[in-house]
Write a protein that holds these residues in place. Structure first.
Motif, short mmCIF file in Angstrom:
data_model
loop_
_atom_site.label_atom_id
_atom_site.label_comp_id
_atom_site.label_asym_id
_atom_site.label_seq_id
_atom_site.Cartn_x
_atom_site.Cartn_y
_atom_site.Cartn_z
N ALA A 14 0.82 -1.22 0.00
CA ALA A 14 0.00 0.00 0.00
C ALA A 14 0.85 1.27 0.00
O ALA A 14 0.35 2.36 -0.33
CB ALA A 14 -0.93 -0.01 1.22
N ASP A 15 2.13 1.14 0.35
CA ASP A 15 3.02 2.30 0.40
C ASP A 15 3.74 2.57 -0.92
O ASP A 15 4.51 3.53 -1.02
CB ASP A 15 4.09 2.10 1.50
N VAL A 16 3.52 1.74 -1.92
CA VAL A 16 4.26 1.88 -3.17
C VAL A 16 4.10 3.26 -3.79
O VAL A 16 5.08 3.86 -4.25
CB VAL A 16 3.86 0.76 -4.16
N PRO A 17 2.91 3.86 -3.85
CA PRO A 17 2.81 5.21 -4.43
C PRO A 17 3.67 6.23 -3.67
O PRO A 17 4.30 7.09 -4.31
CB PRO A 17 1.31 5.53 -4.31
N SER A 18 3.69 6.17 -2.34
CA SER A 18 4.51 7.11 -1.56
C SER A 18 5.99 6.86 -1.82
O SER A 18 6.79 7.80 -1.95
CB SER A 18 4.21 6.97 -0.07
N LEU A 19 6.39 5.59 -1.91
CA LEU A 19 7.79 5.26 -2.18
C LEU A 19 8.20 5.74 -3.57
O LEU A 19 9.32 6.24 -3.77
CB LEU A 19 8.00 3.75 -2.06
N ALA A 20 7.31 5.60 -4.55
CA ALA A 20 7.63 6.05 -5.90
C ALA A 20 7.81 7.57 -5.95
O ALA A 20 8.67 8.08 -6.68
CB ALA A 20 6.52 5.62 -6.86
N SER A 21 7.01 8.30 -5.16
CA SER A 21 7.18 9.76 -5.11
C SER A 21 8.52 10.13 -4.50
O SER A 21 9.20 11.05 -4.98
CB SER A 21 6.04 10.37 -4.30
N LEU A 22 8.93 9.41 -3.45
CA LEU A 22 10.24 9.67 -2.86
C LEU A 22 11.35 9.32 -3.84
O LEU A 22 12.36 10.03 -3.94
CB LEU A 22 10.40 8.85 -1.57
N TRP A 23 11.17 8.25 -4.58
CA TRP A 23 12.18 7.81 -5.54
C TRP A 23 12.46 8.88 -6.59
O TRP A 23 13.61 9.08 -7.00
CB TRP A 23 11.71 6.52 -6.21
N ARG A 24 11.43 9.58 -7.01
CA ARG A 24 11.60 10.59 -8.07
C ARG A 24 12.46 11.76 -7.60
O ARG A 24 12.98 12.51 -8.44
CB ARG A 24 10.24 11.06 -8.55
N GLU A 25 12.62 11.92 -6.30
CA GLU A 25 13.49 12.99 -5.82
C GLU A 25 14.96 12.71 -6.10
O GLU A 25 15.80 13.61 -6.03
CB GLU A 25 13.27 13.21 -4.32
N LEU A 26 15.29 11.47 -6.43
CA LEU A 26 16.67 11.12 -6.76
C LEU A 26 17.14 11.75 -8.06
O LEU A 26 18.32 11.76 -8.36
CB LEU A 26 16.84 9.60 -6.85
N ARG A 27 16.21 12.27 -8.84
CA ARG A 27 16.60 12.86 -10.14
C ARG A 27 17.51 14.06 -9.95
O ARG A 27 18.27 14.41 -10.86
CB ARG A 27 15.35 13.28 -10.92
N GLN A 28 17.44 14.71 -8.81
CA GLN A 28 18.26 15.89 -8.56
C GLN A 28 19.49 15.58 -7.71
O GLN A 28 20.19 16.49 -7.29
CB GLN A 28 17.43 16.97 -7.86
N VAL A 29 19.73 14.30 -7.46
CA VAL A 29 20.85 13.90 -6.59
C VAL A 29 22.03 13.49 -7.45
O VAL A 29 21.87 12.78 -8.45
CB VAL A 29 20.44 12.75 -5.66
N GLY A 30 23.24 13.92 -7.05
CA GLY A 30 24.44 13.54 -7.77
C GLY A 30 24.72 14.44 -8.95
O GLY A 30 23.91 15.26 -9.37
N GLY A 31 25.91 14.27 -9.50
CA GLY A 31 26.31 15.05 -10.65
C GLY A 31 25.72 14.49 -11.93
O GLY A 31 25.10 13.42 -11.96
N ARG A 32 25.94 15.22 -13.01
CA ARG A 32 25.37 14.82 -14.30
C ARG A 32 25.92 13.47 -14.75
O ARG A 32 25.17 12.59 -15.20
CB ARG A 32 25.68 15.89 -15.34
N ALA A 33 27.23 13.28 -14.61
CA ALA A 33 27.83 12.01 -15.03
C ALA A 33 27.35 10.86 -14.16
O ALA A 33 27.13 9.74 -14.64
CB ALA A 33 29.37 12.12 -14.96
N GLU A 34 27.15 11.12 -12.87
CA GLU A 34 26.69 10.07 -11.97
C GLU A 34 25.26 9.65 -12.30
O GLU A 34 24.93 8.46 -12.30
CB GLU A 34 26.79 10.55 -10.53
N ARG A 35 24.41 10.61 -12.58
CA ARG A 35 23.04 10.28 -12.94
C ARG A 35 22.96 9.55 -14.27
O ARG A 35 22.06 8.73 -14.49
CB ARG A 35 22.18 11.55 -12.99
N ALA A 36 23.90 9.82 -15.17
CA ALA A 36 23.91 9.12 -16.45
C ALA A 36 24.26 7.65 -16.29
O ALA A 36 23.74 6.79 -17.00
CB ALA A 36 24.90 9.80 -17.41
#
Length: 202
Positions: A14-36
């Motif tokens: 039942a927590d999957v939607p909340s976890l997915a929202s938290l997961w999307r915050e990772l898009r701004q974490v790390g440098g450009r090369a790391e995210r690639a």
């Protein structure tokens, strides 16, 4: 007014939607090369989170503050390498929600990881992070995590290009060495003779 404490619990389907929202915050974490190298735009993240929740070797922890999702972490029991006889609890995908930092969410998630390790009778925790996340590195260092190895990641195609370039350079070196060996040695000039003079004795 003091803030309410951060609570942690094992996540459910039942927590999957909340976890997915938290997961999307990772898009701004790390440098450009790391995210690639480690992209977070996974189209089926909800299905992957659900499968991880149901995996007996994993535990997804959800942290809440004032009843709202504040962070998450994925824990997994695994061998550090194929030849190892011991197991560790890997602490991965640790996320603290924007606006919930500096209130103990990270400490609560690591504490939940320690509890999980005790339940599984595992002696060590491991945590990985991007090299650019210096605050996270200092956070884990304060909790007793020590660096053990440096793990490097590269695309297979990029490695093959480098290997091919190195092989080409080595081949050119071999050709140059062989050409030097085959180069004829110039003839040596004969040494000039020194004229001998007879010395008359008195």
């Amino acid at each position: 007014m003091p803030r309410s404490p951060v609570l942690t619990r094992t996540a459910t389907l039942a927590d999957v939607p909340s976890l997915a929202s938290l997961w999307r915050e990772l898009r701004q974490v790390g440098g450009r090369a790391e995210r690639a190298v480690n992209p977070v735009a996974i189209p089926d993240i909800e299905q992957r989170l659900a499968a991880t929740i149901q995996d007996p070797d994993c535990r997804v922890v959800l942290a809440t503050a004032e009843g709202q999702p504040a962070g998450m972490a994925v824990l997994r029991v695994a061998c550090p390498d194929p030849l190892s006889s011991s197991q560790v609890v890997q602490v991965v995908h640790v996320i603290v929600a924007d606006g919930q930092r500096r209130r103990g969410v990270g400490h609560a998630l690591v504490s939940a990881a320690a509890d999980f390790a005790d339940e599984r009778q595992v002696e060590h925790l491991t945590a990985g992070m991007y090299p650019s996340l210096r605050d996270a590195s200092r956070f884990y260092a304060r909790l007793g995590f020590a660096p053990v190895l440096v793990q490097r990641v590269a695309q297979v195609a990029a490695v093959r290009r480098r290997l091919g370039a190195d092989a080409h350079v080595r081949a050119e070196d071999v050709v140059r060495r062989r050409s030097r060996l085959r180069r004829p040695v110039p003839p040596q000039r004969p040494a000039a003779r020194v004229a001998s003079h007879s010395v008359e004795r008195p």
